[in-house]
Design a protein around this motif. Structure first.
Motif, PDB file in Angstrom:
ATOM      1  N   PHE A 135       0.898  -1.334   0.033  1.00 20.52           N
ATOM      2  CA  PHE A 135      -0.034  -0.152  -0.007  1.00 20.52           C
ATOM      3  C   PHE A 135       0.732   1.198   0.005  1.00 20.52           C
ATOM      4  CE2 PHE A 135      -2.617  -3.018   2.675  1.00 20.52           C
ATOM      5  CZ  PHE A 135      -3.098  -3.547   1.200  1.00 20.52           C
ATOM      6  N   ILE A 146      -0.427   3.015   7.655  1.00 19.49           N
ATOM      7  CA  ILE A 146      -1.545   2.237   7.237  1.00 19.49           C
ATOM      8  C   ILE A 146      -2.815   2.561   8.074  1.00 19.49           C
ATOM      9  CG2 ILE A 146      -0.851  -0.064   8.200  1.00 19.49           C
ATOM     10  CD1 ILE A 146      -2.888   0.931   4.718  1.00 19.49           C
ATOM     11  N   ILE A 162      -8.862   4.748  -3.443  1.00 17.03           N
ATOM     12  CA  ILE A 162      -7.929   3.608  -3.461  1.00 17.03           C
ATOM     13  C   ILE A 162      -7.863   3.262  -4.949  1.00 17.03           C
ATOM     14  CG2 ILE A 162      -7.294   1.086  -2.631  1.00 17.03           C
ATOM     15  CD1 ILE A 162      -7.954   3.386  -0.394  1.00 17.03           C
ATOM     16  N   ASP A 172      -5.862  -6.697  -6.481  1.00 17.98           N
ATOM     17  CA  ASP A 172      -5.603  -5.418  -5.916  1.00 17.98           C
ATOM     18  C   ASP A 172      -6.547  -5.090  -4.999  1.00 17.98           C
ATOM     19  OD1 ASP A 172      -3.219  -5.626  -7.257  1.00 17.98           O
ATOM     20  OD2 ASP A 172      -3.536  -4.203  -8.733  1.00 17.98           O
ATOM     21  N   HIS A 173      -7.887  -5.108  -5.233  1.00 20.72           N
ATOM     22  CA  HIS A 173      -8.917  -4.700  -4.713  1.00 20.72           C
ATOM     23  C   HIS A 173      -9.071  -5.626  -3.277  1.00 20.72           C
ATOM     24  CE1 HIS A 173     -13.738  -4.026  -4.411  1.00 20.72           C
ATOM     25  NE2 HIS A 173     -13.320  -3.353  -3.705  1.00 20.72           N
ATOM     26  N   GLN A 175      -7.031  -7.486  -1.751  1.00 26.02           N
ATOM     27  CA  GLN A 175      -5.673  -7.590  -0.805  1.00 26.02           C
ATOM     28  C   GLN A 175      -6.363  -6.356   0.163  1.00 26.02           C
ATOM     29  OE1 GLN A 175      -2.292  -7.668  -2.969  1.00 26.02           O
ATOM     30  NE2 GLN A 175      -2.404  -5.417  -3.171  1.00 26.02           N
ATOM     31  N   PHE A 176      -6.657  -5.220  -0.426  1.00 20.28           N
ATOM     32  CA  PHE A 176      -7.009  -4.251   0.531  1.00 20.28           C
ATOM     33  C   PHE A 176      -8.018  -4.423   1.232  1.00 20.28           C
ATOM     34  CE2 PHE A 176      -8.806  -0.025   1.399  1.00 20.28           C
ATOM     35  CZ  PHE A 176      -7.575   0.583   2.131  1.00 20.28           C
ATOM     36  N   TYR A 193     -12.887   2.087  -4.745  1.00 23.70           N
ATOM     37  CA  TYR A 193     -11.803   1.408  -5.323  1.00 23.70           C
ATOM     38  C   TYR A 193     -11.879   1.645  -6.836  1.00 23.70           C
ATOM     39  CZ  TYR A 193      -8.731  -2.135  -7.536  1.00 23.70           C
ATOM     40  OH  TYR A 193      -8.018  -2.492  -8.218  1.00 23.70           O
ATOM     41  N   THR A 214      -3.000  -0.058  -4.224  1.00 20.95           N
ATOM     42  CA  THR A 214      -2.684  -1.112  -3.757  1.00 20.95           C
ATOM     43  C   THR A 214      -2.262  -1.995  -4.854  1.00 20.95           C
ATOM     44  OG1 THR A 214      -4.088  -3.267  -2.988  1.00 20.95           O
ATOM     45  CG2 THR A 214      -5.424  -1.522  -4.097  1.00 20.95           C
ATOM     46  N   THR A 235       1.693  -6.920   3.008  1.00 22.21           N
ATOM     47  CA  THR A 235       0.705  -7.788   3.564  1.00 22.21           C
ATOM     48  C   THR A 235       1.304  -8.862   4.219  1.00 22.21           C
ATOM     49  OG1 THR A 235       0.292  -8.662   1.477  1.00 22.21           O
ATOM     50  CG2 THR A 235      -1.038  -6.636   2.241  1.00 22.21           C
ATOM     51  N   CYS A 251       1.556  -4.782   8.079  1.00 21.57           N
ATOM     52  CA  CYS A 251       0.122  -4.406   8.619  1.00 21.57           C
ATOM     53  C   CYS A 251       0.210  -4.828   9.895  1.00 21.57           C
ATOM     54  CB  CYS A 251      -0.857  -5.030   7.583  1.00 21.57           C
ATOM     55  SG  CYS A 251      -1.332  -4.164   6.252  1.00 21.57           S
TER      56      CYS A 251
END
Length: 335
Positions: A135, A146, A162, A172-173, A175-176, A193, A214, A235, A251
């Motif tokens: 991120f 974060i 995002i 990408d979506h 994982q966030f 997003y 992301t 992550t 994180c």
């Protein structure tokens, strides 16, 4: 008498020739001379991304270590988050030559309805490595951690834009969202997003058009190293890589109890012959133990995550179920 000897000699020569031909056919059928000629290594993306880097690195290490002496040219078949290549693979059923790299999107694009095909429409061979989601924000961003981003989203899920290169409901979506859920953010569906499937997400974050990108850790490594972007977190369960990569906090370190692994593995064509599957399982197991592979993995921040074919299949089945739960929650599951 001479005539009989001549006939006998001709028959003997014919038999030897037939045996030789039969031997060649048998050799090919059992795969004892596999691989030969040129193989077809495919990155289901454009040049320069994580899939492209992974399969080119595999080809390089196999060649450098002489584990494979056949030609291994890499081609790019980009489109639909890997869906274009998945469709192409269906036209190559039974091929002994086709090897492609994939990661979570091979599960996600089927789950979200972007593709009618998924991992079961290939021959999984081995999981190789794990990369992680990252991120990142512009260097002058007001967000320093974060946790600050997640706190802003808790107060207002529309407050942070995002961006990512994958489609909504893809890697990408997702994982966030996994990290946001772990951080206690509610109303995941309401988070803005913005998908840049043309690959321009990096340009968008550099231009300040989105607040946070992301993406894959390896995909923004050079921009983080140059200082053009700041990485707030990745992550993984623990820090990875060398140099600047090793300075990026997880994180988990910042109180978000979640992990997302951007695993990458190799997949053959549907119904790949058993002898080819056996060859790749044995060869890839050797490859990941070489110094050449370990050096490349460290350079790119990849964590070792080898799984043989049987364990990889089990992993894919279990991971598919966990991704489905997230997609169900945000209303993007096609099932």
């Amino acid at each position: 008498m001479k005539f009989r000897k001549a006939i006998t000699s001709l028959l003997a020569l014919s038999l030897v020739g037939a045996m030789a031909l039969t031997g060649c056919a048998s050799k090919s059928e059992t795969g004892t001379d596999y691989p030969k000629g040129s193989l077809e290594f495919i990155a289901p993306s454009g040049a320069g991304g994580g899939w492209d880097l992974t399969i080119r690195t595999v080809a390089k290490v196999l060649q450098d270590t002489k584990l494979v002496e056949a030609n291994m040219p890499v081609t790019n078949k980009a489109g639909s988050g890997g869906g274009v290549n998945l469709a192409y693979m269906q036209t190559q059923k039974g091929s002994e030559k086709l090897i492609s790299v994939y990661s979570p999107p091979i599960l996600l694009i089927e789950l979200n309805g972007s593709s009618e095909f998924g991992y079961k429409d290939t021959t999984p061979l081995a999981r190789l490595i794990t990369d992680y989601g990252a991120f990142v924000v512009p260097k002058d961003s007001k967000y320093q951690t974060i946790t600050e981003v997640m706190d802003a989203l808790k107060a207002d899920p529309k407050s942070v834009k995002i961006g990512g290169n994958s489609a909504a409901g893809s890697m990408d979506h997702i994982q966030f969202l996994i990290m946001a859920k772990a951080a206690g953010v509610q109303n995941l569906k309401e988070i803005d997003y913005i998908s840049f499937q043309d690959g321009t997400a990096t340009a968008q974050i550099l231009g300040g058009h989105v607040d946070l990108l992301t993406t894959g850790l390896g995909d923004v490594q050079s921009l983080v190293e140059s200082g053009d972007l700041r990485a707030l977190a990745h992550t993984g369960a623990e820090r990875v890589g060398e140099g600047v990569l090793a300075e990026i906090p997880t994180c988990k370190e910042q109180g978000i109890d979640g992990v997302f692994e951007n695993w990458r593995g190799l997949f053959g064509a549907p119904d790949m012959p058993d002898y080819a599957v056996k060859f790749w399982e044995e060869t890839l197991a050797k490859m990941v133990e070489t110094d050449e592979w370990k050096t490349e993995a460290a350079k790119h921040g990849w964590a070792p995550a080898y799984l043989n074919q049987a364990d990889f299949n089990t992993f894919l089945e279990e991971t598919n179920e966990s991704y489905k739960l997230i997609l169900d929650e945000i209303g993007l599951s096609s099932n």
